[in-house]
Design a protein around this motif. Structure first.
Motif, PDB file in Angstrom:
ATOM      1  N   THR A 162      40.141  45.347  39.569  1.00 39.07           N
ATOM      2  CA  THR A 162      40.728  45.205  40.902  1.00 39.07           C
ATOM      3  C   THR A 162      41.982  44.347  40.849  1.00 39.07           C
ATOM      4  N   TYR A 163      41.892  43.232  40.140  1.00 45.55           N
ATOM      5  CA  TYR A 163      43.040  42.337  40.026  1.00 45.55           C
ATOM      6  C   TYR A 163      44.201  43.036  39.313  1.00 45.55           C
ATOM      7  N   MET A 164      43.902  43.814  38.270  1.00 49.62           N
ATOM      8  CA  MET A 164      44.956  44.516  37.541  1.00 49.62           C
ATOM      9  C   MET A 164      45.599  45.604  38.400  1.00 49.62           C
ATOM     10  N   LEU A 165      44.800  46.278  39.214  1.00 52.60           N
ATOM     11  CA  LEU A 165      45.364  47.298  40.104  1.00 52.60           C
ATOM     12  C   LEU A 165      46.236  46.662  41.173  1.00 52.60           C
ATOM     13  N   TYR A 166      45.852  45.479  41.635  1.00 55.29           N
ATOM     14  CA  TYR A 166      46.687  44.782  42.617  1.00 55.29           C
ATOM     15  C   TYR A 166      48.032  44.405  41.996  1.00 55.29           C
ATOM     16  N   LYS A 167      48.029  43.963  40.742  1.00 56.22           N
ATOM     17  CA  LYS A 167      49.282  43.657  40.057  1.00 56.22           C
ATOM     18  C   LYS A 167      50.103  44.938  39.854  1.00 56.22           C
ATOM     19  N   LEU A 168      49.403  46.066  39.609  1.00 58.48           N
ATOM     20  CA  LEU A 168      50.100  47.333  39.428  1.00 58.48           C
ATOM     21  C   LEU A 168      50.832  47.749  40.695  1.00 58.48           C
ATOM     22  N   ALA A 169      50.301  47.347  41.856  1.00 62.06           N
ATOM     23  CA  ALA A 169      50.908  47.735  43.133  1.00 62.06           C
ATOM     24  C   ALA A 169      52.318  47.176  43.294  1.00 62.06           C
ATOM     25  N   ALA A 170      52.660  46.117  42.565  1.00 60.15           N
ATOM     26  CA  ALA A 170      54.020  45.574  42.628  1.00 60.15           C
ATOM     27  C   ALA A 170      55.018  46.528  41.998  1.00 60.15           C
ATOM     28  N   ASN A 171      54.544  47.389  41.075  1.00 60.51           N
ATOM     29  CA  ASN A 171      55.402  48.382  40.431  1.00 60.51           C
ATOM     30  C   ASN A 171      54.550  49.617  40.150  1.00 60.51           C
ATOM     31  N   PRO A 172      54.234  50.413  41.177  1.00 54.86           N
ATOM     32  CA  PRO A 172      53.306  51.542  41.014  1.00 54.86           C
ATOM     33  C   PRO A 172      53.796  52.539  39.973  1.00 54.86           C
ATOM     34  N   ARG A 173      52.915  52.872  39.047  1.00 51.41           N
ATOM     35  CA  ARG A 173      53.233  53.804  37.974  1.00 51.41           C
ATOM     36  C   ARG A 173      51.921  54.251  37.327  1.00 51.41           C
ATOM     37  N   PRO A 174      51.928  55.376  36.627  1.00 54.94           N
ATOM     38  CA  PRO A 174      50.704  55.769  35.912  1.00 54.94           C
ATOM     39  C   PRO A 174      50.291  54.687  34.913  1.00 54.94           C
ATOM     40  N   ALA A 175      49.006  54.397  34.866  1.00 49.50           N
ATOM     41  CA  ALA A 175      48.511  53.338  33.976  1.00 49.50           C
ATOM     42  C   ALA A 175      47.088  53.650  33.555  1.00 49.50           C
ATOM     43  N   ARG A 176      46.729  53.148  32.358  1.00 51.05           N
ATOM     44  CA  ARG A 176      45.369  53.286  31.834  1.00 51.05           C
ATOM     45  C   ARG A 176      44.922  51.919  31.327  1.00 51.05           C
ATOM     46  N   TYR A 177      43.839  51.411  31.890  1.00 50.05           N
ATOM     47  CA  TYR A 177      43.311  50.101  31.505  1.00 50.05           C
ATOM     48  C   TYR A 177      41.869  50.244  31.035  1.00 50.05           C
ATOM     49  N   PHE A 178      41.457  49.329  30.165  1.00 51.50           N
ATOM     50  CA  PHE A 178      40.035  49.263  29.796  1.00 51.50           C
ATOM     51  C   PHE A 178      39.651  47.816  29.527  1.00 51.50           C
ATOM     52  N   SER A 179      38.365  47.557  29.568  1.00 51.47           N
ATOM     53  CA  SER A 179      37.831  46.230  29.230  1.00 51.47           C
ATOM     54  C   SER A 179      36.429  46.385  28.659  1.00 51.47           C
ATOM     55  N   ILE A 180      36.072  45.466  27.768  1.00 50.58           N
ATOM     56  CA  ILE A 180      34.708  45.395  27.221  1.00 50.58           C
ATOM     57  C   ILE A 180      34.354  43.916  27.162  1.00 50.58           C
ATOM     58  N   ASP A 181      33.498  43.481  28.052  1.00 50.87           N
ATOM     59  CA  ASP A 181      33.164  42.052  28.057  1.00 50.87           C
ATOM     60  C   ASP A 181      31.855  41.807  28.791  1.00 50.87           C
ATOM     61  N   ARG A 182      31.472  40.540  28.825  1.00 54.29           N
ATOM     62  CA  ARG A 182      30.156  40.145  29.320  1.00 54.29           C
ATOM     63  C   ARG A 182      30.127  40.047  30.843  1.00 54.29           C
ATOM     64  N   VAL A 183      29.020  40.487  31.420  1.00 56.04           N
ATOM     65  CA  VAL A 183      28.773  40.357  32.856  1.00 56.04           C
ATOM     66  C   VAL A 183      27.368  39.785  33.047  1.00 56.04           C
ATOM     67  N   PHE A 184      27.056  39.376  34.277  1.00 52.71           N
ATOM     68  CA  PHE A 184      25.832  38.623  34.526  1.00 52.71           C
ATOM     69  C   PHE A 184      25.119  39.165  35.764  1.00 52.71           C
ATOM     70  N   ARG A 185      23.837  39.361  35.647  1.00 56.88           N
ATOM     71  CA  ARG A 185      23.004  39.809  36.772  1.00 56.88           C
ATOM     72  C   ARG A 185      21.715  38.989  36.779  1.00 56.88           C
ATOM     73  N   ASN A 186      21.273  38.617  37.947  1.00 57.90           N
ATOM     74  CA  ASN A 186      20.038  37.838  38.071  1.00 57.90           C
ATOM     75  C   ASN A 186      18.847  38.799  38.034  1.00 57.90           C
ATOM     76  N   GLU A 187      18.561  39.329  36.839  1.00 59.83           N
ATOM     77  CA  GLU A 187      17.500  40.315  36.659  1.00 59.83           C
ATOM     78  C   GLU A 187      16.352  39.742  35.839  1.00 59.83           C
ATOM     79  N   THR A 188      15.174  40.305  36.034  1.00 58.60           N
ATOM     80  CA  THR A 188      14.016  39.919  35.236  1.00 58.60           C
ATOM     81  C   THR A 188      14.202  40.449  33.810  1.00 58.60           C
ATOM     82  N   VAL A 189      14.048  39.570  32.836  1.00 60.21           N
ATOM     83  CA  VAL A 189      14.258  39.954  31.442  1.00 60.21           C
ATOM     84  C   VAL A 189      13.054  40.736  30.934  1.00 60.21           C
ATOM     85  N   ASP A 190      13.315  41.921  30.376  1.00 56.77           N
ATOM     86  CA  ASP A 190      12.252  42.711  29.743  1.00 56.77           C
ATOM     87  C   ASP A 190      12.857  43.468  28.566  1.00 56.77           C
ATOM     88  N   ALA A 191      12.163  44.489  28.088  1.00 60.69           N
ATOM     89  CA  ALA A 191      12.602  45.194  26.875  1.00 60.69           C
ATOM     90  C   ALA A 191      13.923  45.924  27.054  1.00 60.69           C
TER      91      ALA A 191
END
Length: 519
Positions: free
Chosen positions: A356-385
């Motif tokens: 979302t933040y990257m798309l907002y920055k893209l709006a300053a100079n709209p153009r075709p773009a391709r972004y990706f990310s691979i990183d850690r996220v967090f959820r308050n879930e019960t740990v199981d297998a």
């Protein structure tokens, strides 16, 4: 001493006509000690041995009593037989004991040895054959019984305990000798100086032996699979997004994505909220480092030229209006937008906050773009297998003009084909920030069923237009976890064995590199 045992083994083999057995010749020596001695002698071909594994049946204390004095039912029969006129049932425990009376009377009746007559036990035969005693005596003598059914029955009755016994059959080898000569492992300077090397027996090199393993670092399986994903993205012309902020505000994590403030995902049971500090400032322009100094020696901090603080304030108000009243063709959610809810600090629940933040920055100079990310996220879930409170998300975003749903489906087929997954299926789904939304399924040959492998969709106008992106610009978005393909590739069934304190370091060190497109 080990050397004494070596001599004892050689003496025992020399005196025997053929083979000897370790349990007979050395009954008091434990398995590890005798095995070590035989390995040393065997490596010099002084003896030849083979390991024999077998199970022995050992009597319990109760069974030893039966083998010596007879079974419970036999004792009951003998007591009844001696009472010529019959034995009162109530008197039986006092004669043979409570436990024997409890166990033996039923079995004696079942065997037809005694019978009930009112309150008396009467003998039904003049003699009996005590099979239980006979079976246990055979086992006591031979440590086994020729009939497996007998062993099984006695185990169920807890009269015997099966124990694994390892013994070795030992006989003379090609280079047998009665004396064990110590072999030197190193040629020393003293041997060369004194000439002892001419007579000393040197241990031959074993060129077939494995060398000592070299200690080295190893990439975690997640990093190996992550590298493969990154190569796929780079190959397809994507730019990697900066994902170094684990903590986000509710604004970037939820509100800017058109997720209502009453959505269940924002509850405490689903999201980790930061306690101190609990809230952040409103969105503002990122500071840009400046190396120029003023006349007084100070260095002023300038704001990003792409978006000013006023632009961020306008963006904030547009998001608020979209939620409260609707805008850009949407009727919104029709609820009072709470600023304090939007400014709460959370551990990001998805990397879409970064997109979302990257798309907002893209709006300053709209153009075709391709972004990706691979990183850690967090959820308050019960740990199981299959679930952890923290995991890794793989996310891709494509922004361009004139995109349509068919293009998203076609791109997903190309993207997953590079991972070796073909013949995808798509199912309509719901996401607050994408419409249309699709769940992606692939056939898992190992599990022999279709499994969900990702989620995708086209970002809604309520998310894109407040940023200032053109109305005809469309954005694809899709994501999947990094852990699921890693678990499939490495055959891991419990996610806690892949990530966390239960990870086996040997698993990390021994697993090979991975190629997603290959089995």
């Amino acid at each position: 001493m080990a050397s004494d045992l070596l001599s004892q083994v050689l003496d025992a083999v020399a005196q025997a006509d053929g083979s000897i057995f370790s349990n007979d010749a050395f009954p008091s020596v434990d398995f590890t000690t005798i095995k070590s001695a035989l390995d040393r002698l065997g490596s010099r071909e002084m003896v030849v041995y083979r390991q024999i594994d077998r199970e022995e049946a050992n009597l319990t204390s109760e069974a030893e009593g039966i083998a010596a004095q007879g079974s419970h039912e036999a004792k009951v029969f003998e007591a009844v037989r001696q009472a010529v006129a019959g034995l009162k049932i109530a008197d039986l425990p006092g004669i043979v004991g409570k436990e024997t009376a409890k166990v033996g009377q039923g079995k004696a009746i079942k065997a037809g040895w005694i019978k009930k007559d009112a309150d008396l036990f009467m003998a039904a035969t003049s003699s009996i054959h005590d099979a239980s005693q006979e079976q246990l005596q055979v086992i006591q003598q031979n440590k086994t019984h020729p009939d497996p059914k007998v062993l099984s029955d006695l185990r169920k009755r807890k009269l015997i305990i099966m124990q694994k016994v390892i013994t070795f059959e030992i006989k003379k080898g090609p280079k047998f000798a009665k004396e064990f000569v110590k072999e030197e492992t190193d040629l020393t300077a003293d041997m060369l100086a004194t000439g002892a090397w001419k007579t000393v027996k040197l241990k031959p090199y074993n060129f077939n032996a494995m060398g000592a393993p070299a200690m080295s670092g190893a990439l975690h399986p997640l990093n190996k699979v992550r590298h493969e994903f990154r190569q796929i993205f780079f190959e397809m012309g994507f730019e990697e997004m900066p994902t170094n902020r684990y903590v986000e505000t509710g604004f970037w994590n939820f509100d800017a994505l058109f997720v209502p403030q009453q959505h269940p995902a924002r509850d405490l049971q689903d999201t980790f909220y930061i306690a101190d500090p609990s809230v952040a400032d409103k969105p503002r322009a990122d500071p840009v480092e400046n190396t120029e100094k003023l006349a007084d020696g100070t260095t002023p901090t300038f704001r990003s030229r792409a978006h000013s603080d006023e632009d961020y304030e306008k963006y904030w108000n547009s998001i608020k209006e979209v939620h409260e009243k609707g805008k850009y063709g949407s009727i919104g959610y029709r609820y009072p937008f709470k600023e304090d809810e939007s400014l709460k600090l959370v551990l990001r629940t998805h990397t879409t906050a970064v997109s979302t933040y990257m798309l907002y920055k893209l709006a300053a100079n709209p153009r075709p773009a391709r972004y990706f990310s691979i990183d850690r996220v967090f959820r308050n879930e019960t740990v199981d297998a299959t679930h952890l409170a923290e995991f890794h998300q793989v996310e891709g975003v494509i922004a361009d003009f004139g995109l349509a749903l068919g293009g998203l489906i076609g791109f997903m087929e190309v993207f997953f084909a590079k991972m070796g997954i073909h013949g995808l299926r798509f199912k309509p789904a719901y996401n607050p920030y994408t419409e249309p939304s699709l769940e992606i399924f692939g056939y898992h040959a190992g599990l022999k069923k279709w499994v969900e492998i990702g989620n995708s969709g086209m970002f809604r106008p309520e998310m894109l237009e407040p940023m200032g992106l053109p109305k005809d610009m469309r954005v694809y978005g899709w994501g999947l976890s990094l852990e699921r393909p890693t678990m499939i590739k490495y055959g891991v069934s419990n996610i806690r064995e892949l990530l966390g304190h239960k990870v086996d370091l040997n698993f990390v060190e021994s697993n090979p590199a991975v190629r997603l497109e290959k089995d």
